[in-house]
Enzyme design. Structure first.
Site, mmCIF file in Angstrom:
data_model
loop_
_atom_site.group_PDB
_atom_site.id
_atom_site.type_symbol
_atom_site.label_atom_id
_atom_site.label_comp_id
_atom_site.label_asym_id
_atom_site.label_seq_id
_atom_site.Cartn_x
_atom_site.Cartn_y
_atom_site.Cartn_z
ATOM 1 N N SER A 180 41.523 38.739 33.983
ATOM 2 C CA SER A 180 42.627 39.703 33.890
ATOM 3 C C SER A 180 43.507 39.275 32.717
ATOM 4 O O SER A 180 43.462 38.107 32.297
ATOM 5 C CB SER A 180 43.452 39.646 35.184
ATOM 6 O OG SER A 180 44.735 40.186 35.000
ATOM 7 N N TYR A 193 47.809 35.057 42.110
ATOM 8 C CA TYR A 193 46.816 35.820 41.341
ATOM 9 C C TYR A 193 46.696 35.258 39.920
ATOM 10 O O TYR A 193 45.591 34.962 39.444
ATOM 11 C CB TYR A 193 47.229 37.289 41.323
ATOM 12 C CG TYR A 193 46.267 38.216 40.622
ATOM 13 C CD1 TYR A 193 45.005 38.461 41.136
ATOM 14 C CD2 TYR A 193 46.634 38.876 39.450
ATOM 15 C CE1 TYR A 193 44.126 39.339 40.503
ATOM 16 C CE2 TYR A 193 45.773 39.756 38.808
ATOM 17 C CZ TYR A 193 44.517 39.983 39.335
ATOM 18 O OH TYR A 193 43.653 40.847 38.708
ATOM 19 N N LYS A 197 43.488 33.406 38.079
ATOM 20 C CA LYS A 197 42.844 33.951 36.875
ATOM 21 C C LYS A 197 42.945 32.981 35.692
ATOM 22 O O LYS A 197 42.042 32.922 34.863
ATOM 23 C CB LYS A 197 43.464 35.314 36.518
ATOM 24 C CG LYS A 197 43.185 36.413 37.558
ATOM 25 C CD LYS A 197 41.698 36.741 37.691
ATOM 26 C CE LYS A 197 41.443 37.928 38.607
ATOM 27 N NZ LYS A 197 40.031 38.271 38.749
HETATM 28 N N1 LIG Z 1 42.627 46.989 39.054
HETATM 29 C C1 LIG Z 1 43.245 46.301 38.104
HETATM 30 O O1 LIG Z 1 44.342 46.688 37.651
HETATM 31 C C2 LIG Z 1 42.616 45.089 37.525
HETATM 32 C C3 LIG Z 1 41.565 44.438 38.168
HETATM 33 N N2 LIG Z 1 41.062 43.288 37.626
HETATM 34 C C4 LIG Z 1 39.998 42.564 38.321
HETATM 35 O O2 LIG Z 1 38.890 43.416 38.553
HETATM 36 C C5 LIG Z 1 38.136 42.912 39.647
HETATM 37 C C6 LIG Z 1 37.746 44.066 40.566
HETATM 38 O O3 LIG Z 1 38.893 44.551 41.208
HETATM 39 P P1 LIG Z 1 39.173 46.128 41.445
HETATM 40 O O4 LIG Z 1 37.920 46.890 41.350
HETATM 41 O O5 LIG Z 1 40.294 46.489 40.593
HETATM 42 O O6 LIG Z 1 39.721 46.095 42.948
HETATM 43 P P2 LIG Z 1 39.095 46.619 44.328
HETATM 44 O O7 LIG Z 1 40.040 46.156 45.382
HETATM 45 O O8 LIG Z 1 38.767 48.052 44.249
HETATM 46 O O9 LIG Z 1 37.724 45.830 44.448
HETATM 47 C C7 LIG Z 1 37.669 44.501 44.796
HETATM 48 C C8 LIG Z 1 36.264 44.154 45.238
HETATM 49 O O10 LIG Z 1 36.209 42.764 45.556
HETATM 50 C C9 LIG Z 1 35.548 42.588 46.791
HETATM 51 N N3 LIG Z 1 36.096 41.460 47.514
HETATM 52 C C10 LIG Z 1 37.401 41.211 47.803
HETATM 53 N N4 LIG Z 1 37.510 40.087 48.506
HETATM 54 C C11 LIG Z 1 36.253 39.599 48.682
HETATM 55 C C12 LIG Z 1 35.715 38.472 49.343
HETATM 56 N N5 LIG Z 1 36.489 37.584 49.997
HETATM 57 N N6 LIG Z 1 34.377 38.263 49.319
HETATM 58 C C13 LIG Z 1 33.572 39.150 48.696
HETATM 59 N N7 LIG Z 1 34.017 40.255 48.055
HETATM 60 C C14 LIG Z 1 35.351 40.460 48.051
HETATM 61 C C15 LIG Z 1 35.779 43.874 47.557
HETATM 62 O O11 LIG Z 1 34.660 44.112 48.396
HETATM 63 P P3 LIG Z 1 34.718 44.226 49.991
HETATM 64 O O12 LIG Z 1 36.142 44.446 50.373
HETATM 65 O O13 LIG Z 1 33.795 45.337 50.323
HETATM 66 O O14 LIG Z 1 34.180 42.917 50.420
HETATM 67 C C16 LIG Z 1 35.835 44.930 46.469
HETATM 68 O O15 LIG Z 1 34.563 45.468 46.242
HETATM 69 C C17 LIG Z 1 39.000 41.845 40.321
HETATM 70 O O16 LIG Z 1 38.540 40.571 39.951
HETATM 71 C C18 LIG Z 1 40.368 42.086 39.711
HETATM 72 O O17 LIG Z 1 41.154 40.922 39.677
HETATM 73 C C19 LIG Z 1 41.506 42.774 36.451
HETATM 74 C C20 LIG Z 1 42.506 43.390 35.782
HETATM 75 C C21 LIG Z 1 43.139 44.578 36.255
HETATM 76 C C1 LIG Z 2 58.953 41.227 20.116
HETATM 77 C C2 LIG Z 2 58.515 42.226 21.132
HETATM 78 C C3 LIG Z 2 57.663 41.598 22.164
HETATM 79 C C4 LIG Z 2 57.189 42.559 23.188
HETATM 80 C C5 LIG Z 2 56.437 41.837 24.252
HETATM 81 C C6 LIG Z 2 56.399 42.654 25.439
HETATM 82 C C7 LIG Z 2 56.085 41.870 26.666
HETATM 83 C C8 LIG Z 2 55.703 42.833 27.705
HETATM 84 C C9 LIG Z 2 55.142 42.166 28.888
HETATM 85 C C10 LIG Z 2 53.919 42.871 29.291
HETATM 86 C C11 LIG Z 2 53.385 42.311 30.552
HETATM 87 C C12 LIG Z 2 52.091 42.965 30.822
HETATM 88 C C13 LIG Z 2 51.539 42.577 32.142
HETATM 89 C C14 LIG Z 2 50.180 43.174 32.295
HETATM 90 C C15 LIG Z 2 49.582 42.741 33.571
HETATM 91 C C16 LIG Z 2 48.217 43.279 33.731
HETATM 92 O O1 LIG Z 2 47.728 44.079 32.991
HETATM 93 O O2 LIG Z 2 47.549 42.793 34.781
HETATM 94 C C17 LIG Z 2 46.262 43.272 35.075
HETATM 95 C C18 LIG Z 2 45.997 42.977 36.505
HETATM 96 O O3 LIG Z 2 45.211 42.110 36.820
HETATM 97 C C19 LIG Z 2 46.723 43.808 37.473
HETATM 98 O O4 LIG Z 2 46.882 43.171 38.706
HETATM 99 P P1 LIG Z 2 48.160 43.510 39.614
HETATM 100 O O5 LIG Z 2 47.798 43.022 40.956
HETATM 101 O O6 LIG Z 2 49.307 42.764 39.036
HETATM 102 O O7 LIG Z 2 48.373 45.002 39.593
#
Ligand SMILES: NC(=O)C1=CN([C@@H]2O[C@H](COP(=O)(O)OP(=O)(O)OC[C@H]3O[C@@H](n4cnc5c(N)ncnc54)[C@H](OP(=O)(O)O)[C@@H]3O)[C@@H](O)[C@H]2O)C=CC1
Ligand SMILES: CCCCCCCCCCCCCCCC(=O)OCC(=O)COP(=O)(O)O
Length: 311
Positions: A180, A193, A197
């Site tokens: 992430s 989290y 990561k």
């Molecule tokens: N959505 C976002 O904004 C972002 C997501 N990510 C990453 O993307 C990846 C996928 O997440 P996303 O699709 O968004 O979220 P979802 O919640 O839709 O999917 C998560 C998946 O992980 C599985 N999972 C969760 N816990 C367990 C466990 N203990 N054992 C096995 N499987 C597990 C779930 O399967 P089940 O529950 O069926 O077991 C599910 O299929 C994650 O690693 C997340 O951190 C990264 C950046 C941004």
């Molecule tokens: C001089 C100007 C500087 C401007 C800098 C701006 C700083 C802004 C901060 C931005 C933070 C972005 C955070 C993004 C987080 C993200 O994308 O996370 C992805 C995930 O994994 C989401 O998980 P979540 O459970 O948090 O929804």
């Protein structure tokens, strides 16, 4: 010197820049590795990004092993994929499924054996499964910090380590992990989290260097917000489910586009890919180049969020 720069060096510099640009364009355009018949294992394939990755790798002709905790939901994905491929020209395969909980490290070795039995080898492991967290460190039980670490870090590295020896023996394979933006920058109220990561990024960076001699690439993908159930499924400081679809998640990138980017990264054996907009990307650079300003921005973010919660 000025005459040299003006007369001889400038065209040389411009020509080198042109060659570099052309090289980068060609790298982007090259077709990359074929995935027809490749054995691709995807964790967290029951929903969100994992499910979309299953779709694109299935359509590319891969032999899939879909993993998750819920057998019925995985079967549903298998049925959807099978139905989607009827009548297409590409040779596709009915995916296999393996059900296990990444949070239970003891079952991961057994799951790895089951995965290997499906096709006798693994060509690409996509460590995608994960959970998120919302909470204030002061109110968060240590057990919650451990549980998130278990699912997002220890589970995936246990699976990776269980499958690696078979890849090393063949000097072939590819390890991918969905990290992430929060594996590169830490934002307030995401301690468990972001820590999991960051650990992921570090472990797989080490692995990349160690696996180069065996020809096994390691790809770390760091997306920004994606439109999935991640926030709905997130845990809070006392271990209960957060259960809210955050605006940032709802407004996130389409998981189908992110899955296409994952496919491209696998084909091109990319090492480290950030899939985020300009602001998070800027924040990543700021964290390294001007940490004092980054920390100020994060403190102000923490204050604002706390104020909103207090109101
Ligand atoms: N959505 C976002 O904004 C972002 C997501 N990510 C990453 O993307 C990846 C996928 O997440 P996303 O699709 O968004 O979220 P979802 O919640 O839709 O999917 C998560 C998946 O992980 C599985 N999972 C969760 N816990 C367990 C466990 N203990 N054992 C096995 N499987 C597990 C779930 O399967 P089940 O529950 O069926 O077991 C599910 O299929 C994650 O690693 C997340 O951190 C990264 C950046 C941004
Ligand atoms: C001089 C100007 C500087 C401007 C800098 C701006 C700083 C802004 C901060 C931005 C933070 C972005 C955070 C993004 C987080 C993200 O994308 O996370 C992805 C995930 O994994 C989401 O998980 P979540 O459970 O948090 O929804």
């Amino acid at each position: 010197m000025e005459r040299v720069m003006g007369g001889g060096m400038l065209p040389l510099v411009l020509a080198s820049m042109g060659v570099l640009l052309l090289y980068r364009i060609l790298i982007r355009l090259r077709p990359g590795a074929a995935l027809q018949d490749a054995v691709v294992v995807i964790t967290g394939a029951s929903s969100g990004l994992g499910k979309e990755c299953a779709r694109v790798f299935h359509a590319a002709g891969a032999r899939l092993v879909l993993c998750g905790r819920d057998a019925a939901r995985l079967q549903q994905v298998v049925q959807e994929l099978t139905a989607s491929s009827t009548g297409t020209k590409q040779q596709t395969y009915t995916p296999s499924t393996v059900t296990f909980d990444l949070a239970d490290t003891d079952t991961v070795d057994r799951a790895a054996e089951e995965i290997l039995k499906c096709y006798g080898q693994v060509d690409v492991l996509i460590n995608n499964a994960g959970i998120s967290y919302r909470g204030n460190i002061l109110d968060t039980h240590l057990s919650v910090q451990r549980d998130v670490m278990q699912t997002n870090y220890f589970g995936p590295i246990a699976l990776t380590q269980a499958l690696l020896p078979s890849m090393v023996r063949r000097c072939s394979g590819h390890i991918v992990v969905i990290s992430s933006v929060q594996g590169k920058i830490a934002i307030p109220y995401r301690s468990a989290y972001a820590a999991s990561k960051h650990a992921t990024q570090a472990y797989f960076d080490c692995l990349r260097a160690e696996m180069e001699r065996y020809g096994i690439p390691v790809t770390v993908i760091s997306p920004g917000y994606i439109r999935t159930n991640l926030s709905l499924n997130a845990v809070t400081g006392d271990g209960s489910k957060y259960g809210v679809l955050d605006k940032t998640t709802a407004m996130g990138r389409d998981p189908r586009d992110v899955a296409q980017a994952v496919l491209k990264a696998v084909r091109h054996r990319s090492k480290d890919v950030v899939l985020a907009g300009p602001l998070p990307t800027l924040a990543i650079y700021l964290r390294t180049l001007w940490p004092a300003l980054f920390f100020k921005l994060m403190s102000s973010r923490a204050r604002k969020e706390q104020k909103l919660k207090d109101e």
